[in-house]
Design a protein around this motif. Structure first.
Motif, short mmCIF file in Angstrom:
data_model
loop_
_atom_site.label_atom_id
_atom_site.label_comp_id
_atom_site.label_asym_id
_atom_site.label_seq_id
_atom_site.Cartn_x
_atom_site.Cartn_y
_atom_site.Cartn_z
N GLU A 235 -30.04 20.95 -29.92
CA GLU A 235 -29.00 21.21 -30.83
C GLU A 235 -27.72 21.19 -30.12
N ALA A 236 -27.47 21.39 -28.92
CA ALA A 236 -26.27 21.41 -28.41
C ALA A 236 -25.78 20.12 -27.71
N TYR A 237 -26.67 19.18 -27.37
CA TYR A 237 -26.41 18.11 -26.40
C TYR A 237 -26.55 16.74 -27.35
N ALA B 253 -26.46 29.27 -16.19
CA ALA B 253 -26.97 28.73 -17.58
C ALA B 253 -26.75 30.11 -18.64
N LEU B 254 -26.34 29.48 -19.85
CA LEU B 254 -26.17 30.45 -21.10
C LEU B 254 -26.13 29.43 -22.17
N TYR B 255 -27.38 29.73 -23.07
CA TYR B 255 -27.66 29.16 -24.14
C TYR B 255 -28.01 29.92 -25.17
N VAL B 256 -27.39 29.77 -26.39
CA VAL B 256 -27.95 30.38 -27.61
C VAL B 256 -28.47 29.57 -28.74
N ARG B 257 -29.43 29.61 -29.37
CA ARG B 257 -29.98 28.77 -30.49
C ARG B 257 -28.79 28.60 -31.59
N TYR C 82 -27.61 30.77 -34.18
CA TYR C 82 -26.86 32.27 -33.67
C TYR C 82 -25.67 32.22 -33.08
N TRP C 83 -25.07 30.77 -33.16
CA TRP C 83 -23.65 30.65 -32.70
C TRP C 83 -22.63 31.39 -33.48
N GLY C 84 -21.89 31.82 -32.85
CA GLY C 84 -20.82 32.47 -33.63
C GLY C 84 -21.04 34.01 -33.98
N THR C 85 -22.10 34.48 -33.67
CA THR C 85 -22.59 35.92 -34.02
C THR C 85 -22.40 36.90 -32.72
N GLY C 86 -21.73 36.55 -31.94
CA GLY C 86 -21.40 37.40 -30.70
C GLY C 86 -22.43 37.43 -29.67
N LEU C 87 -23.48 36.38 -29.80
CA LEU C 87 -24.68 36.77 -28.87
C LEU C 87 -24.39 36.15 -27.76
N GLY C 88 -23.67 35.08 -27.59
CA GLY C 88 -23.15 34.46 -26.20
C GLY C 88 -22.45 35.48 -25.43
N HIS C 89 -21.64 36.34 -26.24
CA HIS C 89 -20.83 37.42 -25.50
C HIS C 89 -21.80 38.54 -25.13
N LEU C 90 -22.88 38.57 -25.75
CA LEU C 90 -23.55 39.66 -25.21
C LEU C 90 -24.35 39.35 -24.09
N LEU D 246 -18.74 28.51 -13.09
CA LEU D 246 -19.68 27.83 -13.82
C LEU D 246 -19.48 26.21 -13.86
N TRP D 247 -20.42 25.60 -14.25
CA TRP D 247 -20.26 24.16 -14.40
C TRP D 247 -20.42 23.77 -15.84
N VAL D 248 -19.80 22.98 -16.43
CA VAL D 248 -20.12 22.59 -17.96
C VAL D 248 -19.81 21.44 -18.35
N ASP E 81 -17.18 17.33 -21.79
CA ASP E 81 -16.91 17.12 -23.46
C ASP E 81 -17.65 18.10 -24.27
N ASN E 82 -17.99 19.08 -23.74
CA ASN E 82 -18.54 20.51 -24.26
C ASN E 82 -17.54 21.29 -25.00
N ALA E 83 -16.88 20.98 -25.82
CA ALA E 83 -16.00 21.48 -26.43
C ALA E 83 -15.92 23.05 -26.59
N ARG E 84 -17.17 23.19 -27.48
CA ARG E 84 -17.54 24.38 -27.94
C ARG E 84 -17.90 25.55 -26.80
N ALA E 85 -18.50 25.16 -25.96
CA ALA E 85 -18.84 25.93 -24.62
C ALA E 85 -17.58 26.16 -23.80
N ARG E 86 -16.61 25.06 -23.60
CA ARG E 86 -15.43 25.39 -22.92
C ARG E 86 -14.64 26.41 -23.70
N ARG E 87 -14.34 26.31 -24.79
CA ARG E 87 -13.60 27.32 -25.69
C ARG E 87 -14.35 28.82 -25.45
N PHE E 88 -15.54 28.91 -25.47
CA PHE E 88 -16.25 30.21 -25.36
C PHE E 88 -15.74 30.62 -23.89
N TYR E 89 -15.99 29.81 -22.79
CA TYR E 89 -15.46 30.31 -21.59
C TYR E 89 -14.35 30.54 -21.41
N ALA E 90 -13.50 29.83 -21.95
CA ALA E 90 -11.97 30.08 -21.84
C ALA E 90 -11.60 31.42 -22.53
#
Ligand SMILES: CC(C)(COP(=O)(O)OP(=O)(O)OC[C@H]1O[C@@H](n2cnc3c(N)ncnc32)[C@H](O)[C@@H]1OP(=O)(O)O)[C@@H](O)C(=O)NCCC(=O)NCCS
Length: 165
Positions: A28-30, A94-98, A101-109, A122-124, A127-136
């Motif tokens: 889904e992510a890659y 590692a941090l992965y969410v199906r 569930y993206w955008g539901t707050g599960l990554g934050h939990l 962490l390493w990311v 070009d993984n813009a979504r994850a980089r934005r989340f980590y930022a």
């Protein structure tokens, strides 16, 4: 979402569910982010992925998973930093969410359960813009380090943060 999502420590019996979740998350992510031929090979190797999780769960307790009505829908892993050049003690491995569930707050939990508000690295994929934005949004900034990730052969960047205030 089927019901209330719970986050708990992964047990040896979770290897199968984690292996399946891991591959689904990669798909889904890659897709579009890593070479498709390499991804196809990895996604076909479900037994190998489950076996890896068996070894991880036997040797390294403390892996966390998110479960919804018995299905593993995300996971996180953190531990001692693997980078000698960093003064930080903790690394988010590692941090992965199906995707459902993206955008539901599960990554934050999950990230909060894994590293709390501590300083970490962490390493990311660059070009993984979504994850980089989340980590930022969780206080991480690129520290200028880059390396070629050997598994998918794409450039990764390192992000670091100080303890959150
Ligand atoms: C990166 C990843 C873990 C983030 O997980 P997530 O569950 O989507 O994260 P959250 O829902 O907590 O936050 C995402 C967004 O939803 C918002 N959000 C947070 N809680 C929310 C809630 N209760 N309801 C709705 N939206 C919410 C956040 O503000 C955030 O918005 P932003 O992107 O504008 O900052 C997830 O997208 C993922 O697994 N991606 C694929 C795998 C991957 O790339 N992993 C990283 C490998 S290094």
């Amino acid at each position: 979402m089927n019901g209330a999502v719970i986050i708990r420590e992964a047990l040896p019996d979770d290897a199968e569910g984690l292996g399946r979740c891991h591959l689904a998350c990669w798909r889904e992510a890659y897709t579009g982010l890593v070479p498709q031929d390499r991804l196809d090979v990895v996604l076909a190797a479900i037994d190998e992925r489950v076996e890896r999780w068996r070894r991880i769960l036997a040797g390294f307790p403390g892996r966390l998973l998110a479960e919804d009505a018995g299905d593993v829908v995300g996971f996180a892993a953190a531990g001692a930093s693997r980078d000698d050049d960093l003064a930080l003690d903790q690394e988010l491995y590692a941090l992965y969410v199906r995707q459902a569930y993206w955008g539901t707050g599960l990554g934050h939990l999950l990230i909060t359960a894994a590293i709390g508000e501590a300083a970490a690295s962490l390493w990311v994929f660059r070009d993984n813009a979504r994850a980089r934005r989340f980590y930022a949004a969780h206080g991480f900034v690129p520290d200028g380090s880059e390396k070629l990730e050997p598994y998918f052969e794409r450039l990764e960047i390192r992000m670091v943060r100080s303890a959150l205030p």
